[in-house]
Design a protein around this motif. Structure first.
Motif, mmCIF file in Angstrom:
data_model
loop_
_atom_site.group_PDB
_atom_site.id
_atom_site.type_symbol
_atom_site.label_atom_id
_atom_site.label_comp_id
_atom_site.label_asym_id
_atom_site.label_seq_id
_atom_site.Cartn_x
_atom_site.Cartn_y
_atom_site.Cartn_z
ATOM 1 N N GLY A 57 0.812 -1.217 0.000
ATOM 2 C CA GLY A 57 0.000 0.000 0.000
ATOM 3 C C GLY A 57 0.837 1.255 0.000
ATOM 4 N N CYS A 58 1.887 1.264 0.802
ATOM 5 C CA CYS A 58 2.764 2.431 0.880
ATOM 6 C C CYS A 58 3.505 2.636 -0.438
ATOM 7 C CB CYS A 58 3.740 2.255 2.030
ATOM 8 S SG CYS A 58 4.717 3.718 2.385
ATOM 9 N N PHE A 59 4.006 1.548 -1.034
ATOM 10 C CA PHE A 59 4.764 1.653 -2.273
ATOM 11 C C PHE A 59 3.869 2.140 -3.412
ATOM 12 C CE2 PHE A 59 7.308 0.313 -5.903
ATOM 13 C CZ PHE A 59 8.584 0.655 -5.482
ATOM 14 N N LEU A 60 2.633 1.657 -3.453
ATOM 15 C CA LEU A 60 1.698 2.111 -4.490
ATOM 16 C C LEU A 60 1.418 3.606 -4.346
ATOM 17 C CD1 LEU A 60 -0.070 1.549 -6.926
ATOM 18 C CD2 LEU A 60 -1.835 0.715 -5.374
ATOM 19 N N SER A 61 1.280 4.059 -3.123
ATOM 20 C CA SER A 61 1.071 5.484 -2.885
ATOM 21 C C SER A 61 2.276 6.298 -3.356
ATOM 22 C CB SER A 61 0.810 5.733 -1.397
ATOM 23 O OG SER A 61 0.549 7.086 -1.152
ATOM 24 N N ALA A 62 3.474 5.813 -3.055
ATOM 25 C CA ALA A 62 4.689 6.508 -3.496
ATOM 26 C C ALA A 62 4.782 6.525 -5.017
ATOM 27 C CB ALA A 62 5.921 5.846 -2.888
ATOM 28 N N MET A 63 4.406 5.422 -5.674
ATOM 29 C CA MET A 63 4.431 5.389 -7.148
ATOM 30 C C MET A 63 3.447 6.394 -7.728
ATOM 31 S SD MET A 63 5.171 1.617 -8.688
ATOM 32 C CE MET A 63 3.484 1.167 -8.583
ATOM 33 N N SER A 64 2.280 6.505 -7.140
ATOM 34 C CA SER A 64 1.289 7.476 -7.622
ATOM 35 C C SER A 64 1.836 8.893 -7.525
ATOM 36 C CB SER A 64 -0.012 7.350 -6.819
ATOM 37 O OG SER A 64 -0.596 6.089 -7.030
ATOM 38 N N SER A 65 2.528 9.185 -6.436
ATOM 39 C CA SER A 65 3.129 10.498 -6.256
ATOM 40 C C SER A 65 4.208 10.764 -7.304
ATOM 41 C CB SER A 65 3.717 10.601 -4.847
ATOM 42 O OG SER A 65 4.409 11.804 -4.679
ATOM 43 N N VAL A 66 5.079 9.783 -7.523
ATOM 44 C CA VAL A 66 6.145 9.933 -8.512
ATOM 45 C C VAL A 66 5.553 10.075 -9.912
ATOM 46 C CG1 VAL A 66 8.104 8.767 -9.606
ATOM 47 C CG2 VAL A 66 7.889 8.772 -7.106
ATOM 48 N N ALA A 67 4.540 9.277 -10.227
ATOM 49 C CA ALA A 67 3.902 9.349 -11.552
ATOM 50 C C ALA A 67 3.341 10.746 -11.808
ATOM 51 C CB ALA A 67 2.815 8.293 -11.676
ATOM 52 N N ARG A 68 2.761 11.358 -10.779
ATOM 53 C CA ARG A 68 2.226 12.720 -10.944
ATOM 54 C C ARG A 68 3.327 13.702 -11.304
ATOM 55 N NH1 ARG A 68 -0.968 11.108 -6.645
ATOM 56 N NH2 ARG A 68 0.346 12.147 -5.110
ATOM 57 N N THR A 69 4.515 13.545 -10.729
ATOM 58 C CA THR A 69 5.616 14.464 -11.056
ATOM 59 C C THR A 69 6.049 14.297 -12.506
ATOM 60 O OG1 THR A 69 7.416 13.003 -10.337
ATOM 61 C CG2 THR A 69 6.453 14.466 -8.669
ATOM 62 N N SER A 81 3.326 -7.373 -2.934
ATOM 63 C CA SER A 81 4.515 -7.478 -2.099
ATOM 64 C C SER A 81 4.619 -8.902 -1.573
ATOM 65 C CB SER A 81 4.417 -6.485 -0.940
ATOM 66 O OG SER A 81 5.496 -6.630 -0.053
ATOM 67 N N ARG A 82 5.751 -9.524 -1.840
ATOM 68 C CA ARG A 82 6.020 -10.872 -1.331
ATOM 69 C C ARG A 82 7.116 -10.760 -0.283
ATOM 70 N NH1 ARG A 82 6.437 -13.959 -7.152
ATOM 71 N NH2 ARG A 82 4.198 -14.027 -7.574
ATOM 72 N N VAL A 83 6.770 -11.049 0.944
ATOM 73 C CA VAL A 83 7.731 -10.992 2.044
ATOM 74 C C VAL A 83 8.084 -12.425 2.435
ATOM 75 C CG1 VAL A 83 8.105 -10.290 4.444
ATOM 76 C CG2 VAL A 83 6.878 -8.767 2.865
ATOM 77 N N THR A 84 9.361 -12.730 2.382
ATOM 78 C CA THR A 84 9.845 -14.070 2.715
ATOM 79 C C THR A 84 10.620 -14.018 4.013
ATOM 80 O OG1 THR A 84 9.997 -14.659 0.371
ATOM 81 C CG2 THR A 84 11.301 -15.985 1.915
ATOM 82 N N ILE A 85 10.324 -14.960 4.892
ATOM 83 C CA ILE A 85 11.112 -15.131 6.112
ATOM 84 C C ILE A 85 11.898 -16.426 5.941
ATOM 85 C CG2 ILE A 85 9.210 -16.281 7.338
ATOM 86 C CD1 ILE A 85 10.342 -14.962 9.938
ATOM 87 N N ALA A 86 13.167 -16.392 6.313
ATOM 88 C CA ALA A 86 14.029 -17.561 6.160
ATOM 89 C C ALA A 86 15.114 -17.549 7.221
ATOM 90 C CB ALA A 86 14.660 -17.564 4.759
ATOM 91 N N ASP A 87 15.725 -18.704 7.418
ATOM 92 C CA ASP A 87 16.859 -18.785 8.331
ATOM 93 C C ASP A 87 17.934 -17.796 7.897
ATOM 94 O OD1 ASP A 87 15.906 -20.855 10.005
ATOM 95 O OD2 ASP A 87 16.501 -22.369 8.524
ATOM 96 N N ALA A 88 18.523 -17.131 8.875
ATOM 97 C CA ALA A 88 19.614 -16.187 8.603
ATOM 98 C C ALA A 88 20.562 -16.210 9.788
ATOM 99 C CB ALA A 88 19.065 -14.783 8.378
ATOM 100 N N GLY A 89 21.540 -17.087 9.716
ATOM 101 C CA GLY A 89 22.489 -17.179 10.829
ATOM 102 C C GLY A 89 21.823 -17.731 12.065
ATOM 103 N N CYS A 121 9.385 5.940 -0.795
ATOM 104 C CA CYS A 121 8.529 5.153 0.098
ATOM 105 C C CYS A 121 9.168 4.980 1.479
ATOM 106 C CB CYS A 121 8.272 3.777 -0.537
ATOM 107 S SG CYS A 121 7.376 2.635 0.530
ATOM 108 N N PRO A 122 8.443 5.318 2.545
ATOM 109 C CA PRO A 122 8.991 5.147 3.897
ATOM 110 C C PRO A 122 9.375 3.706 4.232
ATOM 111 C CG PRO A 122 7.060 6.569 3.960
ATOM 112 C CD PRO A 122 7.138 6.012 2.568
ATOM 113 N N TYR A 123 8.644 2.723 3.715
ATOM 114 C CA TYR A 123 9.018 1.327 3.963
ATOM 115 C C TYR A 123 10.361 1.027 3.305
ATOM 116 C CZ TYR A 123 4.623 -0.347 6.036
ATOM 117 O OH TYR A 123 3.562 -0.583 6.871
ATOM 118 N N SER A 124 10.534 1.462 2.063
ATOM 119 C CA SER A 124 11.803 1.237 1.373
ATOM 120 C C SER A 124 12.948 1.901 2.120
ATOM 121 C CB SER A 124 11.734 1.774 -0.063
ATOM 122 O OG SER A 124 10.872 0.993 -0.859
#
Length: 138
Positions: A57-69, A81-89, A121-124
């Motif tokens: 949702g946040c990224f789509l909002s940021a894209m809409s803002s950039v597209a307007r510019t 958005s695909r978020v993957t959780i995996a072993d990391a150390g 985007c704040p998430y990015s």
């Protein structure tokens, strides 16, 4: 223009990933469950789904803002958005894949808009340098 400031509040209780989460305004009120894919019983949402939904949702909002510019009109844009959780150390790590679909927009321009959104985007910004994020323009 007034300063933009908003604070979201949510509380988790119970047994963490097998507990419950709710927002202070009552709009989020979900049971949580460990996904079957990582050995749980499922039956509830999970933090990765909630993060994926927020990021999309946040990224789509940021894209809409950039597209307007760029004076580009977006018609029925989507971000998955695909978020993957995996072993990391000694713990777990996350990675994100953002699938961008901007129907009717030239693919090069769509990539430019997506890259601009990734800077805005704040998430990015929050995850930059911490987790891998891949952006795929479809």
């Amino acid at each position: 223009m007034p300063e933009l400031k908003y604070t979201a509040e949510a509380t988790a209780d119970g047994n963490g990933r097998n507990g419950h989460v709710s927002s202070d305004d009552g709009l989020i009120d979900l049971d949580l469950g460990i996904p079957v894919g990582i050995g749980g019983a499922g039956g509830g949402s999970n933090p990765e789904q909630l993060f994926a939904a927020g990021y999309a949702g946040c990224f789509l909002s940021a894209m809409s803002s950039v597209a307007r510019t760029y004076k580009v009109r977006l018609v029925e844009p989507t971000v998955t958005s695909r978020v993957t959780i995996a072993d990391a150390g000694e713990g777990f790590g996350l990675s994100v894949e953002l699938l961008v679909n901007l129907p009717g927009v030239d693919k090069d321009k769509a990539r430019e808009i997506a890259e601009g959104a990734h800077q805005k985007c704040p998430y990015s910004k929050a995850v930059r340098g911490n987790i891998d994020v891949t952006i795929t323009v479809q």
